[in-house]
Design an enzyme around this catalytic site. Structure first.
Site, mmCIF file in Angstrom:
data_model
loop_
_atom_site.group_PDB
_atom_site.id
_atom_site.type_symbol
_atom_site.label_atom_id
_atom_site.label_comp_id
_atom_site.label_asym_id
_atom_site.label_seq_id
_atom_site.Cartn_x
_atom_site.Cartn_y
_atom_site.Cartn_z
ATOM 1 N N GLU A 206 -0.065 -6.640 16.021
ATOM 2 C CA GLU A 206 -1.409 -6.393 15.492
ATOM 3 C C GLU A 206 -1.550 -6.799 14.032
ATOM 4 O O GLU A 206 -1.892 -6.000 13.171
ATOM 5 C CB GLU A 206 -1.794 -4.928 15.724
ATOM 6 C CG GLU A 206 -1.790 -4.575 17.208
ATOM 7 C CD GLU A 206 -2.072 -3.110 17.509
ATOM 8 O OE1 GLU A 206 -2.365 -2.349 16.567
ATOM 9 O OE2 GLU A 206 -2.001 -2.733 18.688
ATOM 10 N N ASN B 62 2.311 -9.972 19.117
ATOM 11 C CA ASN B 62 1.545 -9.205 20.103
ATOM 12 C C ASN B 62 0.269 -8.675 19.451
ATOM 13 O O ASN B 62 0.280 -8.252 18.294
ATOM 14 C CB ASN B 62 2.410 -8.036 20.599
ATOM 15 C CG ASN B 62 1.822 -7.305 21.783
ATOM 16 O OD1 ASN B 62 1.468 -7.911 22.793
ATOM 17 N ND2 ASN B 62 1.734 -5.984 21.684
ATOM 18 N N HIS C 47 -6.085 -4.468 26.736
ATOM 19 C CA HIS C 47 -6.744 -3.165 26.852
ATOM 20 C C HIS C 47 -8.238 -3.428 27.018
ATOM 21 O O HIS C 47 -8.943 -3.736 26.045
ATOM 22 C CB HIS C 47 -6.495 -2.321 25.598
ATOM 23 C CG HIS C 47 -5.089 -1.888 25.415
ATOM 24 N ND1 HIS C 47 -4.449 -1.052 26.309
ATOM 25 C CD2 HIS C 47 -4.181 -2.164 24.439
ATOM 26 C CE1 HIS C 47 -3.220 -0.826 25.885
ATOM 27 N NE2 HIS C 47 -3.023 -1.495 24.758
ATOM 28 N N GLU D 218 0.083 -4.995 27.818
ATOM 29 C CA GLU D 218 -0.351 -3.591 27.756
ATOM 30 C C GLU D 218 -1.622 -3.372 28.574
ATOM 31 O O GLU D 218 -2.513 -2.618 28.172
ATOM 32 C CB GLU D 218 -0.590 -3.170 26.296
ATOM 33 C CG GLU D 218 0.604 -3.379 25.384
ATOM 34 C CD GLU D 218 0.376 -2.899 23.958
ATOM 35 O OE1 GLU D 218 -0.502 -2.026 23.746
ATOM 36 O OE2 GLU D 218 1.082 -3.377 23.047
ATOM 37 N N ASP E 4 -4.658 -2.292 30.732
ATOM 38 C CA ASP E 4 -5.336 -1.194 31.402
ATOM 39 C C ASP E 4 -6.838 -1.451 31.303
ATOM 40 O O ASP E 4 -7.281 -2.289 30.512
ATOM 41 C CB ASP E 4 -4.951 0.187 30.853
ATOM 42 C CG ASP E 4 -5.084 0.324 29.342
ATOM 43 O OD1 ASP E 4 -5.854 -0.443 28.717
ATOM 44 O OD2 ASP E 4 -4.421 1.200 28.766
#
Length: 331
Positions: free
Chosen positions: A148, A189, A225, A254, A256
């Protein structure tokens, strides 16, 4: 159907929308990509049903918090590897690979790191990477080295590392990680870089520059996400393909999909659409090598605590029943 309370919010659980496990077999058997989930050591130890489903469905695991700096060295010089060691031990026992997460991140960072002057900070970051990556040398398939680093507009996030060490900290982190664990694949990432936008453009330009400099970077991690409150990102396949064209691997790290509560059958189908589109985009590009979800069950999802009014973001419900999204990926 029935209701439950999650993070103080009534959640409608539509039992008719859960589905039996596919005859095709577990997720790990229906693809040649790594299929992973973030996991927590405490649940592995305390919940036999959680461990059983994780072991059956996935061939890769990512420690959800156990390898973050604030956990392993909350107090300077005092290390706690218990949770990380437990997950690595579980992975070895069950034949799974491990994605290390994460070496350099501005969040979940010990307070003492923020107080360091630039020269000392550089030495401390170097030591942290060498210590952690070195401890698990040869046991980690891939590391999220820098996490990030960008704002939404593509500018560098003004973290303690950026402010005190400047742009070079990213290249330095990758070099130190490679020296500590030379066989691991090293990734940058980030979130909101699924499609074509200023943030993913910035990541693209950075990794292209790092490659030109000979920095040992091997891949780009796309967190994925997502939320039904927003449209599906544009250009996901094209974005993955352009990173791959640089000679890099790409990983969905990651995934979802948050649902605005209450849950309905229609929302579960829309969630399945989102998951399927990410899955298909990854499978359309040979160098997209991994599809990892940020937890696999709503029982332990981070979403309700961080996004009030949203939830049910995982492939399995809180009772470990597979949802329509699971069936889409397993068809």
């Amino acid at each position: 159907m029935r209701t439950r309370l999650a993070a103080g919010i009534a959640v409608l659980v539509v039992l008719s929308q859960t589905v039996p496990a596919s005859a095709a077999g577990p997720l790990k058997s229906v693809t040649n990509r790594y299929v992973g989930s973030a996991v927590a050591a405490q649940h592995l130890n305390a919940e036999a049903d959680y461990r059983k489903v994780l072991t059956r469905e996935f061939d890769s695991v990512t420690p959800e918090n156990e390898m973050k700096w604030g956990v392993v060295e909350a107090v300077r010089g005092q290390y706690d590897w218990s949770g990380a060691d437990e997950i690595v031990k579980y992975a070895k026992k069950t034949g799974k690979s491990v994605r290390g997460h994460t070496l350099v991140w501005h969040s979940q960072l010990p307070d003492w790191v923020d107080d360091l002057e630039a020269a000392e900070l550089r030495d401390v970051v170097k030591n942290h990477i060498r210590t952690e990556a070195g401890r698990y040398r040869g046991k980690i398939r891939a590391w999220d080295v820098v996490n990030e680093a960008f704002n939404e507009d593509g500018t560098r996030r003004q973290t303690v590392f950026q402010e005190k060490l400047g742009d070079r900290y990213v290249a330095d982190a990758f070099r130190w990680a490679h020296a500590a664990d030379p066989k691991a694949k090293l990734y940058i990432n980030d979130y909101n870089v699924e499609g074509l936008n200023p943030k993913s453009d910035a990541v693209y330009e950075l990794v292209k520059s790092l490659k030109r400099q000979g920095v040992p970077i091997h891949g780009v991690g796309i967190q994925a996400h997502l939320s039904l409150m927003y449209g599906f990102p544009a250009g996901v396949r094209e974005n993955i393909a352009r990173f791959a064209a640089l000679g890099l691997d790409v990983a969905i790290t990651e995934a979802d999909v948050r649902i605005p509560l209450p849950v309905t059958p229609e929302k579960l189908e829309a969630q399945a659409d989102y998951f399927e589109q990410v899955w298909d985009a990854c499978h359309a590009v040979r160098r997209c090598v991994e599809f990892t979800t940020w937890g696999f069950t709503d029982r332990h999802s981070w979403v309700p605590d961080v996004f009030p009014g949203e939830g049910a973001a995982c492939l399995f419900d809180e009772n470990l029943r597979p949802k329509p999204a699971y069936a889409r990926l397993n068809s």
